[in-house]
Design a protein around this motif. Structure first.
Motif, mmCIF file in Angstrom:
data_model
loop_
_atom_site.group_PDB
_atom_site.id
_atom_site.type_symbol
_atom_site.label_atom_id
_atom_site.label_comp_id
_atom_site.label_asym_id
_atom_site.label_seq_id
_atom_site.Cartn_x
_atom_site.Cartn_y
_atom_site.Cartn_z
ATOM 1 N N ILE A 108 -31.094 50.654 62.362
ATOM 2 C CA ILE A 108 -31.522 49.353 62.156
ATOM 3 C C ILE A 108 -32.968 50.121 62.687
ATOM 4 O O ILE A 108 -33.473 50.938 63.998
ATOM 5 N N ILE A 109 -34.087 49.735 62.405
ATOM 6 C CA ILE A 109 -35.555 50.000 63.015
ATOM 7 C C ILE A 109 -35.923 48.763 63.325
ATOM 8 O O ILE A 109 -36.977 48.858 64.755
ATOM 9 N N LYS A 110 -35.908 48.147 62.673
ATOM 10 C CA LYS A 110 -36.679 46.434 62.830
ATOM 11 C C LYS A 110 -35.530 45.544 62.385
ATOM 12 O O LYS A 110 -35.115 45.652 61.187
ATOM 13 N N VAL A 111 -36.136 44.150 63.679
ATOM 14 C CA VAL A 111 -35.130 43.069 62.741
ATOM 15 C C VAL A 111 -36.280 42.286 62.931
ATOM 16 O O VAL A 111 -36.730 41.649 63.842
ATOM 17 N N PHE A 112 -36.458 41.331 61.283
ATOM 18 C CA PHE A 112 -37.731 40.906 61.250
ATOM 19 C C PHE A 112 -36.999 39.544 61.526
ATOM 20 O O PHE A 112 -35.481 39.022 61.343
ATOM 21 N N PRO A 113 -38.040 37.980 61.715
ATOM 22 C CA PRO A 113 -37.614 36.541 61.877
ATOM 23 C C PRO A 113 -36.663 36.388 60.341
ATOM 24 O O PRO A 113 -37.285 36.634 59.767
ATOM 25 N N TYR A 114 -35.839 35.397 60.172
ATOM 26 C CA TYR A 114 -35.545 34.959 59.717
ATOM 27 C C TYR A 114 -34.291 36.093 58.140
ATOM 28 O O TYR A 114 -34.271 35.573 57.495
ATOM 29 N N GLY A 115 -33.788 36.373 59.406
ATOM 30 C CA GLY A 115 -32.743 37.498 58.510
ATOM 31 C C GLY A 115 -32.901 39.022 58.339
ATOM 32 O O GLY A 115 -32.241 39.337 57.417
ATOM 33 N N ALA A 116 -34.483 39.307 57.966
ATOM 34 C CA ALA A 116 -34.737 40.568 57.254
ATOM 35 C C ALA A 116 -34.493 41.133 58.116
ATOM 36 O O ALA A 116 -34.888 41.516 59.442
ATOM 37 N N VAL A 117 -34.141 42.794 57.737
ATOM 38 C CA VAL A 117 -34.232 44.326 59.074
ATOM 39 C C VAL A 117 -34.465 45.216 58.208
ATOM 40 O O VAL A 117 -34.137 45.422 56.546
ATOM 41 N N GLU A 118 -35.273 45.580 58.684
ATOM 42 C CA GLU A 118 -36.144 47.393 58.449
ATOM 43 C C GLU A 118 -34.682 48.232 58.667
ATOM 44 O O GLU A 118 -34.889 48.725 59.989
ATOM 45 N N LEU A 119 -34.561 48.802 57.401
ATOM 46 C CA LEU A 119 -33.189 49.950 58.132
ATOM 47 C C LEU A 119 -33.963 51.744 57.487
ATOM 48 O O LEU A 119 -34.868 51.308 56.171
ATOM 49 N N LYS A 120 -33.088 51.914 58.345
ATOM 50 C CA LYS A 120 -33.507 53.714 57.904
ATOM 51 C C LYS A 120 -32.382 54.447 57.407
ATOM 52 O O LYS A 120 -30.949 54.714 58.249
ATOM 53 N N ASP A 121 -32.617 55.043 56.472
ATOM 54 C CA ASP A 121 -31.276 56.523 55.874
ATOM 55 C C ASP A 121 -31.097 57.256 56.849
ATOM 56 O O ASP A 121 -32.021 58.220 57.067
ATOM 57 N N THR A 122 -30.260 57.841 57.043
ATOM 58 C CA THR A 122 -29.488 58.888 58.101
ATOM 59 C C THR A 122 -30.535 60.269 57.379
ATOM 60 O O THR A 122 -30.357 61.101 57.733
ATOM 61 N N HIS A 123 -29.682 59.995 55.945
ATOM 62 C CA HIS A 123 -29.688 61.647 55.269
ATOM 63 C C HIS A 123 -31.648 61.659 55.012
ATOM 64 O O HIS A 123 -31.699 62.539 55.135
ATOM 65 N N SER A 124 -31.754 60.739 54.238
ATOM 66 C CA SER A 124 -33.182 61.411 53.964
ATOM 67 C C SER A 124 -34.368 60.641 54.594
ATOM 68 O O SER A 124 -35.754 61.115 54.585
ATOM 69 N N ASN A 125 -34.273 59.677 55.721
ATOM 70 C CA ASN A 125 -35.409 59.228 56.756
ATOM 71 C C ASN A 125 -36.097 58.382 55.560
ATOM 72 O O ASN A 125 -36.991 58.113 56.348
ATOM 73 N N ARG A 126 -36.026 57.612 54.032
ATOM 74 C CA ARG A 126 -36.594 56.900 53.957
ATOM 75 C C ARG A 126 -36.739 55.705 54.538
ATOM 76 O O ARG A 126 -35.296 55.199 54.935
ATOM 77 N N SER A 127 -37.101 54.770 54.490
ATOM 78 C CA SER A 127 -36.665 53.350 54.988
ATOM 79 C C SER A 127 -37.123 52.128 54.051
ATOM 80 O O SER A 127 -37.799 51.861 53.711
ATOM 81 N N PHE A 128 -36.519 51.092 54.345
ATOM 82 C CA PHE A 128 -36.567 49.546 53.298
ATOM 83 C C PHE A 128 -36.024 48.845 54.098
ATOM 84 O O PHE A 128 -35.655 48.700 55.398
ATOM 85 N N LYS A 129 -36.523 47.747 53.282
ATOM 86 C CA LYS A 129 -36.457 46.552 54.222
ATOM 87 C C LYS A 129 -35.425 45.662 52.772
ATOM 88 O O LYS A 129 -34.549 45.729 52.057
#
Length: 151
Positions: A108-129
């Motif tokens: 988890i990179i960042k936790v947004f309000p209202y339940g959205a979360v930004e994740l980072k893949d441990t293998h490919s280092n790409r991030s997505f919400k």
């Protein structure tokens, strides 16, 4: 209350009873249009009362179902830096029996309000919400079940 009664404002009758009721109504009203009009207005008001009663009952039912549903909801709170698993919802269309629906782990990179979360893949280092409801805490390698055949 039956759905027929909500729509038409009266109980459903078989054709023999209906024929008898029509004959009785004609005989009773004796073709008096004033009485027929008054009775029809009364029936329309009665039908409106049935509709209001049905609407109130559906509101009460929906409130009860919502309370029961809200009791079962578990609040998930995630912290930045925590490892989580992501639910792969596309596997519902093409189910594979032995394949897990959970993928990851993701950080988890960042936790947004209202339940959205930004994740980072441990293998490919790409991030997505993603939506936080699709996440589950990752317990680590030590708690995974290892299957071993009995010989």
């Amino acid at each position: 209350m039956l759905s027929y009664q909500i729509v038409y404002g009266k109980a459903c009758r078989i054709p023999l009873e209906l024929e008898h009721r029509v004959f009785w109504a004609i005989k009773y009203l004796n073709f008096d249009l004033v009485k027929a009009g008054e009775s029809r207005i009364f029936q329309l008001h009665e039908l409106e009362d049935f509709w209001n009663f049905a609407i109130e009952n559906t509101k009460i039912y929906k409130e009860k179902v919502k309370k029961r549903h809200d009791k079962k909801i578990q609040v998930k709170e995630f912290q930045e830096g925590e490892l989580v698993l992501l639910l792969n919802s596309r596997l519902k269309l093409f189910p594979e029996k032995m394949k897990s629906r959970w993928s990851g782990p993701f950080k988890i990179i960042k936790v947004f309000p209202y339940g959205a979360v930004e994740l980072k893949d441990t293998h490919s280092n790409r991030s997505f919400k993603v939506n936080g409801k699709r996440l589950q805490p990752y317990l680590g390698e030590s708690q995974n079940f290892q299957w071993s055949p009995l010989i």
